[in-house]
Design a protein around this motif. Structure first.
Motif, PDB file in Angstrom:
ATOM      1  N   GLU A   1       3.911  10.305  -9.200  1.00  0.00           N
ATOM      2  CA  GLU A   1       5.314  10.047  -8.899  1.00  0.00           C
ATOM      3  C   GLU A   1       6.026  11.293  -8.366  1.00  0.00           C
ATOM      4  O   GLU A   1       6.856  11.216  -7.470  1.00  0.00           O
ATOM      5  CB  GLU A   1       6.047   9.576 -10.154  1.00  0.00           C
ATOM      6  N   THR A   2       5.703  12.439  -8.946  1.00  0.00           N
ATOM      7  CA  THR A   2       6.419  13.663  -8.611  1.00  0.00           C
ATOM      8  C   THR A   2       6.008  14.239  -7.268  1.00  0.00           C
ATOM      9  O   THR A   2       6.850  14.636  -6.467  1.00  0.00           O
ATOM     10  CB  THR A   2       6.201  14.716  -9.721  1.00  0.00           C
ATOM     11  N   THR A   3       4.715  14.324  -7.009  1.00  0.00           N
ATOM     12  CA  THR A   3       4.245  14.929  -5.761  1.00  0.00           C
ATOM     13  C   THR A   3       3.243  14.061  -5.023  1.00  0.00           C
ATOM     14  O   THR A   3       2.708  14.470  -4.006  1.00  0.00           O
ATOM     15  CB  THR A   3       3.577  16.289  -6.034  1.00  0.00           C
TER      16      THR A   3
ATOM     17  N   ALA B   1       3.985   8.150  -4.522  1.00  0.00           N
ATOM     18  CA  ALA B   1       5.348   7.629  -4.680  1.00  0.00           C
ATOM     19  C   ALA B   1       6.384   8.511  -3.982  1.00  0.00           C
ATOM     20  O   ALA B   1       7.434   8.031  -3.579  1.00  0.00           O
ATOM     21  CB  ALA B   1       5.693   7.491  -6.165  1.00  0.00           C
ATOM     22  N   MET B   2       6.084   9.799  -3.809  1.00  0.00           N
ATOM     23  CA  MET B   2       6.980  10.689  -3.081  1.00  0.00           C
ATOM     24  C   MET B   2       6.728  10.609  -1.571  1.00  0.00           C
ATOM     25  O   MET B   2       7.655  10.552  -0.776  1.00  0.00           O
ATOM     26  CB  MET B   2       6.796  12.141  -3.536  1.00  0.00           C
ATOM     27  N   VAL B   3       5.458  10.600  -1.187  1.00  0.00           N
ATOM     28  CA  VAL B   3       5.081  10.680   0.227  1.00  0.00           C
ATOM     29  C   VAL B   3       5.362   9.384   0.995  1.00  0.00           C
ATOM     30  O   VAL B   3       5.826   9.418   2.131  1.00  0.00           O
ATOM     31  CB  VAL B   3       3.595  11.078   0.348  1.00  0.00           C
ATOM     32  N   THR B   4       5.110   8.238   0.392  1.00  0.00           N
ATOM     33  CA  THR B   4       5.238   6.954   1.094  1.00  0.00           C
ATOM     34  C   THR B   4       6.628   6.732   1.704  1.00  0.00           C
ATOM     35  O   THR B   4       6.724   6.398   2.889  1.00  0.00           O
ATOM     36  CB  THR B   4       4.830   5.790   0.170  1.00  0.00           C
TER      37      THR B   4
ATOM     38  N   PRO C   1       0.829  -1.210   0.000  1.00  0.00           N
ATOM     39  CA  PRO C   1       0.000   0.000   0.000  1.00  0.00           C
ATOM     40  C   PRO C   1       0.866   1.265   0.000  1.00  0.00           C
ATOM     41  O   PRO C   1       1.937   1.300   0.599  1.00  0.00           O
ATOM     42  CB  PRO C   1      -0.804  -0.109   1.288  1.00  0.00           C
ATOM     43  N   LEU C   2       0.394   2.271  -0.694  1.00  0.00           N
ATOM     44  CA  LEU C   2       1.033   3.578  -0.711  1.00  0.00           C
ATOM     45  C   LEU C   2       0.224   4.534   0.159  1.00  0.00           C
ATOM     46  O   LEU C   2      -0.933   4.279   0.469  1.00  0.00           O
ATOM     47  CB  LEU C   2       1.102   4.121  -2.141  1.00  0.00           C
ATOM     48  N   ILE C   3       0.822   5.655   0.514  1.00  0.00           N
ATOM     49  CA  ILE C   3       0.131   6.663   1.308  1.00  0.00           C
ATOM     50  C   ILE C   3      -0.544   7.642   0.362  1.00  0.00           C
ATOM     51  O   ILE C   3       0.083   8.164  -0.568  1.00  0.00           O
ATOM     52  CB  ILE C   3       1.121   7.407   2.232  1.00  0.00           C
ATOM     53  N   ALA C   4      -1.814   7.904   0.599  1.00  0.00           N
ATOM     54  CA  ALA C   4      -2.583   8.834  -0.222  1.00  0.00           C
ATOM     55  C   ALA C   4      -2.240  10.278   0.149  1.00  0.00           C
ATOM     56  O   ALA C   4      -1.931  10.565   1.298  1.00  0.00           O
ATOM     57  CB  ALA C   4      -4.073   8.594  -0.004  1.00  0.00           C
ATOM     58  N   ILE C   5      -2.325  11.166  -0.821  1.00  0.00           N
ATOM     59  CA  ILE C   5      -2.177  12.579  -0.495  1.00  0.00           C
ATOM     60  C   ILE C   5      -3.525  13.296  -0.541  1.00  0.00           C
ATOM     61  O   ILE C   5      -3.615  14.475  -0.253  1.00  0.00           O
ATOM     62  CB  ILE C   5      -1.157  13.293  -1.401  1.00  0.00           C
TER      63      ILE C   5
ATOM     64  N   ALA D   1      10.672  18.600  -6.274  1.00  0.00           N
ATOM     65  CA  ALA D   1      10.513  17.577  -7.315  1.00  0.00           C
ATOM     66  C   ALA D   1       9.954  18.180  -8.596  1.00  0.00           C
ATOM     67  O   ALA D   1      10.405  17.863  -9.699  1.00  0.00           O
ATOM     68  CB  ALA D   1       9.615  16.451  -6.817  1.00  0.00           C
ATOM     69  N   VAL D   2       8.969  19.061  -8.467  1.00  0.00           N
ATOM     70  CA  VAL D   2       8.400  19.718  -9.648  1.00  0.00           C
ATOM     71  C   VAL D   2       9.451  20.590 -10.309  1.00  0.00           C
ATOM     72  O   VAL D   2       9.632  20.549 -11.536  1.00  0.00           O
ATOM     73  CB  VAL D   2       7.145  20.545  -9.270  1.00  0.00           C
ATOM     74  N   ASP D   3      10.177  21.386  -9.524  1.00  0.00           N
ATOM     75  CA  ASP D   3      11.230  22.243 -10.083  1.00  0.00           C
ATOM     76  C   ASP D   3      12.283  21.417 -10.826  1.00  0.00           C
ATOM     77  O   ASP D   3      12.694  21.774 -11.924  1.00  0.00           O
ATOM     78  CB  ASP D   3      11.898  23.060  -8.974  1.00  0.00           C
ATOM     79  N   ALA D   4      12.718  20.313 -10.217  1.00  0.00           N
ATOM     80  CA  ALA D   4      13.740  19.468 -10.844  1.00  0.00           C
ATOM     81  C   ALA D   4      13.219  18.841 -12.131  1.00  0.00           C
ATOM     82  O   ALA D   4      13.939  18.774 -13.137  1.00  0.00           O
ATOM     83  CB  ALA D   4      14.194  18.386  -9.868  1.00  0.00           C
ATOM     84  N   THR D   5      11.981  18.383 -12.116  1.00  0.00           N
ATOM     85  CA  THR D   5      11.397  17.752 -13.299  1.00  0.00           C
ATOM     86  C   THR D   5      11.277  18.759 -14.439  1.00  0.00           C
ATOM     87  O   THR D   5      11.613  18.464 -15.582  1.00  0.00           O
ATOM     88  CB  THR D   5      10.017  17.150 -12.965  1.00  0.00           C
ATOM     89  N   LEU D   6      10.801  19.965 -14.112  1.00  0.00           N
ATOM     90  CA  LEU D   6      10.670  20.998 -15.138  1.00  0.00           C
ATOM     91  C   LEU D   6      12.037  21.423 -15.673  1.00  0.00           C
ATOM     92  O   LEU D   6      12.192  21.659 -16.873  1.00  0.00           O
ATOM     93  CB  LEU D   6       9.918  22.203 -14.572  1.00  0.00           C
ATOM     94  N   ALA D   7      13.029  21.513 -14.785  1.00  0.00           N
ATOM     95  CA  ALA D   7      14.383  21.901 -15.208  1.00  0.00           C
ATOM     96  C   ALA D   7      14.975  20.890 -16.181  1.00  0.00           C
ATOM     97  O   ALA D   7      15.758  21.247 -17.064  1.00  0.00           O
ATOM     98  CB  ALA D   7      15.292  22.058 -13.987  1.00  0.00           C
ATOM     99  N   GLU D   8      14.592  19.624 -16.020  1.00  0.00           N
ATOM    100  CA  GLU D   8      15.084  18.572 -16.915  1.00  0.00           C
ATOM    101  C   GLU D   8      14.271  18.504 -18.209  1.00  0.00           C
ATOM    102  O   GLU D   8      14.574  17.711 -19.094  1.00  0.00           O
ATOM    103  CB  GLU D   8      15.033  17.219 -16.203  1.00  0.00           C
ATOM    104  N   GLY D   9      13.212  19.307 -18.287  1.00  0.00           N
ATOM    105  CA  GLY D   9      12.366  19.313 -19.480  1.00  0.00           C
ATOM    106  C   GLY D   9      11.506  18.076 -19.613  1.00  0.00           C
ATOM    107  O   GLY D   9      11.059  17.738 -20.697  1.00  0.00           O
ATOM    108  N   GLU D  10      11.248  17.404 -18.512  1.00  0.00           N
ATOM    109  CA  GLU D  10      10.451  16.184 -18.559  1.00  0.00           C
ATOM    110  C   GLU D  10       8.981  16.471 -18.286  1.00  0.00           C
ATOM    111  O   GLU D  10       8.630  17.508 -17.733  1.00  0.00           O
ATOM    112  CB  GLU D  10      10.995  15.188 -17.538  1.00  0.00           C
ATOM    113  N   THR D  11       8.127  15.539 -18.651  1.00  0.00           N
ATOM    114  CA  THR D  11       6.705  15.644 -18.392  1.00  0.00           C
ATOM    115  C   THR D  11       6.436  15.261 -16.942  1.00  0.00           C
ATOM    116  O   THR D  11       7.004  14.298 -16.434  1.00  0.00           O
ATOM    117  CB  THR D  11       5.917  14.693 -19.322  1.00  0.00           C
TER     118      THR D  11
END
Length: 128
Positions: free
Chosen positions: A64-66, A69-72, A23-27, A49-59
């Motif tokens: 996963e980002t916020t 997968a991040m909180v658990t 189980p994962l933790i819900a946000i 995480a959002v800043d890093a993802t945007l800086a890398e030019g990724e979708t």
């Protein structure tokens, strides 16, 4: 709900999961007092995480980002134990094709022990 707060000062809920999956933790459900350091850390990590993802030019992939997968891993590392079972807030597995057709007026009858229902509007581009 807040009576279940532990040393972390926060109450969380599990994401719905299929048998055999961890189980994962819900946000979508977080209860705590203003200024809670764990919630503040979630926000700080999410923004980073959002800043890093945007800086890398990724979708961006929200879950996963916020999301779970991040909180658990943070919750596991900190040792928060006030985690309510998924059926109280998220009675159906989120990517089920059937739950989006469940009429809202039927939800209370179908899930009498649930306090909330997750429709997945943001992650599934559903109209409100």
């Amino acid at each position: 709900v807040l009576r279940q707060v532990d040393d972390c000062g926060i109450v969380l809920a599990q994401e719905p999961f299929r048998r055999g999956e961890p189980p994962l933790i819900a946000i979508g459900f977080i209860a705590c007092a203003a200024g809670n350091p764990v919630l503040r850390y979630f926000i700080h990590r999410g923004v980073a995480a959002v800043d890093a993802t945007l800086a890398e030019g990724e979708t961006l992939r929200a879950w996963e980002t916020t999301g779970p997968a991040m909180v658990t891993p943070i919750v596991e590392a900190v040792g928060c134990r006030a985690i309510l079972p998924a059926h109280r807030f998220f009675p159906e597995y989120w990517d089920s094709t059937e739950h989006w057709q469940t009429p809202r007026e039927d939800l209370a009858r179908l899930y009498p022990d649930s306090l909330m229902y997750q429709f997945g509007f943001s992650t599934n581009q559903l109209a409100g």
